[in-house]
Scaffold this motif. Structure first.
Motif, PDB file in Angstrom:
ATOM      1  N   ARG A   7       0.932  -1.259  -0.026  1.00  0.00           N
ATOM      2  CA  ARG A   7       0.109   0.118   0.168  1.00  0.00           C
ATOM      3  C   ARG A   7       1.031   1.368  -0.104  1.00  0.00           C
ATOM      4  O   ARG A   7       1.666   1.350   0.874  1.00  0.00           O
ATOM      5  CB  ARG A   7      -0.932   0.030   1.368  1.00  0.00           C
ATOM      6  CG  ARG A   7      -1.986   1.041   1.124  1.00  0.00           C
ATOM      7  CD  ARG A   7      -2.654   0.874   2.569  1.00  0.00           C
ATOM      8  NE  ARG A   7      -2.324   0.015   3.479  1.00  0.00           N
ATOM      9  CZ  ARG A   7      -2.708   0.145   4.633  1.00  0.00           C
ATOM     10  NH1 ARG A   7      -3.688   0.820   5.124  1.00  0.00           N
ATOM     11  NH2 ARG A   7      -2.128  -0.515   5.642  1.00  0.00           N
ATOM     12  N   GLY A   8       0.833   1.979  -0.976  1.00  0.00           N
ATOM     13  CA  GLY A   8       1.428   3.246  -1.037  1.00  0.00           C
ATOM     14  C   GLY A   8       2.804   3.379  -1.101  1.00  0.00           C
ATOM     15  O   GLY A   8       3.770   4.205  -0.935  1.00  0.00           O
ATOM     16  N   SER A   9       3.280   2.026  -1.587  1.00  0.00           N
ATOM     17  CA  SER A   9       4.716   1.846  -1.639  1.00  0.00           C
ATOM     18  C   SER A   9       5.577   1.956  -0.477  1.00  0.00           C
ATOM     19  O   SER A   9       6.774   2.382  -0.725  1.00  0.00           O
ATOM     20  CB  SER A   9       5.424   2.458  -2.859  1.00  0.00           C
ATOM     21  OG  SER A   9       4.805   2.231  -4.070  1.00  0.00           O
ATOM     22  N   SER A  10       4.859   1.845   0.720  1.00  0.00           N
ATOM     23  CA  SER A  10       5.332   2.102   1.921  1.00  0.00           C
ATOM     24  C   SER A  10       6.333   0.972   2.420  1.00  0.00           C
ATOM     25  O   SER A  10       5.909  -0.075   2.399  1.00  0.00           O
ATOM     26  CB  SER A  10       4.306   2.381   2.674  1.00  0.00           C
ATOM     27  OG  SER A  10       4.803   2.148   4.211  1.00  0.00           O
ATOM     28  N   LEU A  11       7.462   0.983   2.660  1.00  0.00           N
ATOM     29  CA  LEU A  11       8.363   0.055   3.083  1.00  0.00           C
ATOM     30  C   LEU A  11       7.947  -0.282   4.497  1.00  0.00           C
ATOM     31  O   LEU A  11       8.350  -1.468   4.855  1.00  0.00           O
ATOM     32  CB  LEU A  11       9.802   0.653   2.999  1.00  0.00           C
ATOM     33  CG  LEU A  11      10.426   0.804   1.905  1.00  0.00           C
ATOM     34  CD1 LEU A  11      11.863   1.254   1.931  1.00  0.00           C
ATOM     35  CD2 LEU A  11      10.133  -0.364   0.787  1.00  0.00           C
ATOM     36  N   GLN A  12       7.371   0.577   5.316  1.00  0.00           N
ATOM     37  CA  GLN A  12       6.886   0.087   6.675  1.00  0.00           C
ATOM     38  C   GLN A  12       5.732  -0.744   6.510  1.00  0.00           C
ATOM     39  O   GLN A  12       5.719  -1.845   7.256  1.00  0.00           O
ATOM     40  CB  GLN A  12       6.320   1.454   7.149  1.00  0.00           C
ATOM     41  CG  GLN A  12       7.495   2.284   7.733  1.00  0.00           C
ATOM     42  CD  GLN A  12       7.246   3.491   8.656  1.00  0.00           C
ATOM     43  OE1 GLN A  12       6.574   3.369   9.664  1.00  0.00           O
ATOM     44  NE2 GLN A  12       7.622   4.515   7.927  1.00  0.00           N
ATOM     45  N   HIS A  13       4.789  -0.752   5.335  1.00  0.00           N
ATOM     46  CA  HIS A  13       4.063  -1.897   5.153  1.00  0.00           C
ATOM     47  C   HIS A  13       4.613  -3.114   4.757  1.00  0.00           C
ATOM     48  O   HIS A  13       4.195  -4.155   5.261  1.00  0.00           O
ATOM     49  CB  HIS A  13       3.074  -1.366   4.034  1.00  0.00           C
ATOM     50  CG  HIS A  13       1.973  -0.166   4.568  1.00  0.00           C
ATOM     51  ND1 HIS A  13       1.097  -0.648   5.536  1.00  0.00           N
ATOM     52  CD2 HIS A  13       1.966   0.974   4.082  1.00  0.00           C
ATOM     53  CE1 HIS A  13       0.229   0.486   5.661  1.00  0.00           C
ATOM     54  NE2 HIS A  13       0.947   1.404   4.961  1.00  0.00           N
ATOM     55  N   LEU A  14       5.743  -3.001   3.894  1.00  0.00           N
ATOM     56  CA  LEU A  14       6.408  -4.055   3.290  1.00  0.00           C
ATOM     57  C   LEU A  14       7.112  -4.821   4.671  1.00  0.00           C
ATOM     58  O   LEU A  14       6.896  -5.843   4.832  1.00  0.00           O
ATOM     59  CB  LEU A  14       7.532  -3.833   2.394  1.00  0.00           C
ATOM     60  CG  LEU A  14       8.369  -4.910   1.782  1.00  0.00           C
ATOM     61  CD1 LEU A  14       7.314  -6.088   0.955  1.00  0.00           C
ATOM     62  CD2 LEU A  14       9.533  -4.431   0.948  1.00  0.00           C
ATOM     63  N   GLU A  15       7.634  -3.993   5.490  1.00  0.00           N
ATOM     64  CA  GLU A  15       8.328  -4.660   6.731  1.00  0.00           C
ATOM     65  C   GLU A  15       7.422  -5.556   7.573  1.00  0.00           C
ATOM     66  O   GLU A  15       7.290  -6.613   8.113  1.00  0.00           O
ATOM     67  CB  GLU A  15       9.116  -3.402   7.438  1.00  0.00           C
ATOM     68  CG  GLU A  15       9.732  -4.103   8.742  1.00  0.00           C
ATOM     69  CD  GLU A  15      10.445  -2.898   9.443  1.00  0.00           C
ATOM     70  OE1 GLU A  15      11.594  -3.141   9.949  1.00  0.00           O
ATOM     71  OE2 GLU A  15       9.849  -1.860   9.548  1.00  0.00           O
ATOM     72  N   SER A  16       6.144  -4.764   7.538  1.00  0.00           N
ATOM     73  CA  SER A  16       5.092  -5.497   8.545  1.00  0.00           C
ATOM     74  C   SER A  16       4.667  -6.895   7.677  1.00  0.00           C
ATOM     75  O   SER A  16       4.489  -7.657   8.397  1.00  0.00           O
ATOM     76  CB  SER A  16       3.757  -4.701   8.429  1.00  0.00           C
ATOM     77  OG  SER A  16       4.000  -3.430   9.331  1.00  0.00           O
ATOM     78  N   MET A  17       4.557  -6.906   6.394  1.00  0.00           N
ATOM     79  CA  MET A  17       4.390  -8.291   5.817  1.00  0.00           C
ATOM     80  C   MET A  17       5.560  -9.103   5.867  1.00  0.00           C
ATOM     81  O   MET A  17       5.056 -10.326   6.197  1.00  0.00           O
ATOM     82  CB  MET A  17       4.093  -8.117   4.109  1.00  0.00           C
ATOM     83  CG  MET A  17       2.766  -7.138   3.768  1.00  0.00           C
ATOM     84  SD  MET A  17       2.975  -6.821   2.154  1.00  0.00           S
ATOM     85  CE  MET A  17       3.078  -8.283   1.344  1.00  0.00           C
ATOM     86  N   LEU A  18       6.648  -8.717   5.885  1.00  0.00           N
ATOM     87  CA  LEU A  18       7.783  -9.754   6.235  1.00  0.00           C
ATOM     88  C   LEU A  18       7.972 -10.226   7.456  1.00  0.00           C
ATOM     89  O   LEU A  18       8.162 -11.289   7.844  1.00  0.00           O
ATOM     90  CB  LEU A  18       9.152  -8.956   5.676  1.00  0.00           C
ATOM     91  CG  LEU A  18       9.398  -8.827   4.304  1.00  0.00           C
ATOM     92  CD1 LEU A  18      10.614  -8.009   3.975  1.00  0.00           C
ATOM     93  CD2 LEU A  18       9.362 -10.125   3.526  1.00  0.00           C
TER      94      LEU A  18
END
Length: 124
Positions: free
Chosen positions: A36-47
């Protein structure tokens, strides 16, 4: 100019993926679909969720992004690269670096991930 369709990787079904790097390759293909929104914080949460699911299901595999009570190899590599440690996590630090360099954060993440993997591959 766009790439010919045959030269571009095609998305795979989740059942075809074998590890977190296969998953991240899918994210790289279509980041807007996954993050979402290319947010790395969202990616980090997914990981983080990915790593937790591995533990819950008893999957013992190398996971460079998070493990309870263990090292975080990607973050540690990033801290050495940057010459400092950050309690905020790798996503926040990469987003800050991206903002300073006026580079899309997701693009910078994948560039750094490629560097990390290139340095780690001979070790594994």
């Amino acid at each position: 100019m766009t790439e010919p369709a045959a030269a571009r990787p095609t998305p795979r079904h989740l059942t075809e993926l074998t590890d977190v790097y296969d998953f991240l390759d899918e994210v790289r293909l279509r980041p807007g679909m996954w993050v979402r929104g290319s947010s790395l914080q969202h990616l980090e949460s997914m990981l983080l969720g990915y790593g937790a699911a591995m533990k819950v299901h008893g999957i013992e595999a190398a996971f460079d992004f998070w493990s309870p009570g263990a090292q975080r190899p990607f973050a540690e590599w990033l801290w050495r690269r940057n010459g400092r440690h950050s309690p905020l996590g790798w996503a926040v630090e990469i987003e800050r670096e991206a903002q300073e360099s006026e580079t899309p954060a997701i693009e910078l993440f994948f560039s750094l991930l490629d560097q990390y993997r290139a340095e780690q591959l001979p070790v594994r």
